[in-house]
Design an enzyme around this catalytic site. Structure first.
Site, PDB file in Angstrom:
ATOM      1  N   TYR A  22       5.307  -3.915   0.087  1.00 53.14           N
ATOM      2  CA  TYR A  22       5.089  -4.218   1.509  1.00 53.14           C
ATOM      3  C   TYR A  22       6.025  -5.297   2.053  1.00 53.14           C
ATOM      4  CZ  TYR A  22       0.915  -1.384   0.929  1.00 53.14           C
ATOM      5  OH  TYR A  22       0.068  -0.334   0.670  1.00 53.14           O
ATOM      6  N   HIS A 100       1.914   3.458   9.632  1.00 45.07           N
ATOM      7  CA  HIS A 100       1.913   2.891   8.275  1.00 45.07           C
ATOM      8  C   HIS A 100       3.233   2.168   8.045  1.00 45.07           C
ATOM      9  CE1 HIS A 100      -1.649   5.120   7.035  1.00 45.07           C
ATOM     10  NE2 HIS A 100      -1.119   6.183   7.612  1.00 45.07           N
TER      11      HIS A 100
HETATM   12  C1  DQA Z   1      -0.628   1.546   4.400  1.00 46.71           C
HETATM   13  C2  DQA Z   1      -0.536   2.704   3.399  1.00 46.71           C
HETATM   14  C3  DQA Z   1      -1.886   2.982   2.769  1.00 46.71           C
HETATM   15  O1  DQA Z   1      -1.784   4.018   1.804  1.00 46.71           O
HETATM   16  C4  DQA Z   1      -2.409   1.741   2.057  1.00 46.71           C
HETATM   17  O2  DQA Z   1      -3.708   1.973   1.557  1.00 46.71           O
HETATM   18  C5  DQA Z   1      -2.361   0.526   2.906  1.00 46.71           C
HETATM   19  C6  DQA Z   1      -1.208   0.291   3.755  1.00 46.71           C
HETATM   20  C7  DQA Z   1       0.761   1.179   4.974  1.00 46.71           C
HETATM   21  O3  DQA Z   1       0.791   0.534   6.012  1.00 46.71           O
HETATM   22  O4  DQA Z   1       1.781   1.515   4.384  1.00 46.71           O
HETATM   23  O5  DQA Z   1      -3.230  -0.326   2.818  1.00 46.71           O
HETATM   24  O6  DQA Z   1      -1.454   1.950   5.483  1.00 46.71           O
END
Ligand code: DQA
Length: 145
Positions: A22, A100
């Site tokens: 992330y 996402h």
């Molecule tokens: C997410 C992707 C999801 O699979 C994951 O559970 C998240 C973050 C993203 O922003 O990439 O918590 O939503």
């Protein structure tokens, strides 16, 4: 344009949470990036984060009752299994865009490959980090002009 942004479980831990996936930017960095873009583009944003499914639903209903123009929703892991959120989106007349940071469909865990909310969202922006949100806002600005 008034837009409600909802961030789901564990997004408050951006910067700490799996930085190799992330990145190192924090949740506050995400908020400032969005607020800066909003100011430059005369958008009114109302940004929330919650770890609770029911609060996501309350916020979707709030968007409806308060006549927001659109919702950006990063439902995080709830995207992959919450039929309650699916129903909540179907219950309101406000367009909801799924967002996402990563592209869950390209990630190794197969549970991420399905989004149960995707069919009831007007569009999905994913895989671009903070720019997934910015691209969703740009899409709304273009749709309005
Ligand atoms: C997410 C992707 C999801 O699979 C994951 O559970 C998240 C973050 C993203 O922003 O990439 O918590 O939503």
């Amino acid at each position: 344009m008034r837009i409600l942004i909802i961030n789901g479980p564990s997004l408050n831990l951006l910067g700490v949470r799996e930085p190799e996936i992330y990145g190192h930017n924090t949740y506050l960095d995400l908020e400032s990036t969005l607020n800066r873009f909003a100011k430059e583009n005369k958008l009114e944003l109302d940004i929330h984060q919650t770890n609770y499914e029911g609060i996501v639903i309350d916020l979707l209903q709030h968007a409806h009752h308060k006549n927001y123009d659109a919702v950006l929703l990063n439902a995080a892991a709830l995207s992959h299994y919450s039929y309650a959120i699916y129903d909540a989106i179907k219950s309101i007349r406000i367009p909801v865009i799924e967002v996402h940071l990563t592209n869950p469909k390209n990630r190794p865990e197969t549970f991420r490959h399905i989004s149960v909310i995707e069919p009831v969202c007007i569009k999905t922006f994913s895989g671009e980090g903070f720019n997934s949100y910015i691209n969703a806002l740009r899409y709304l600005l273009e749709a309005k002009s």
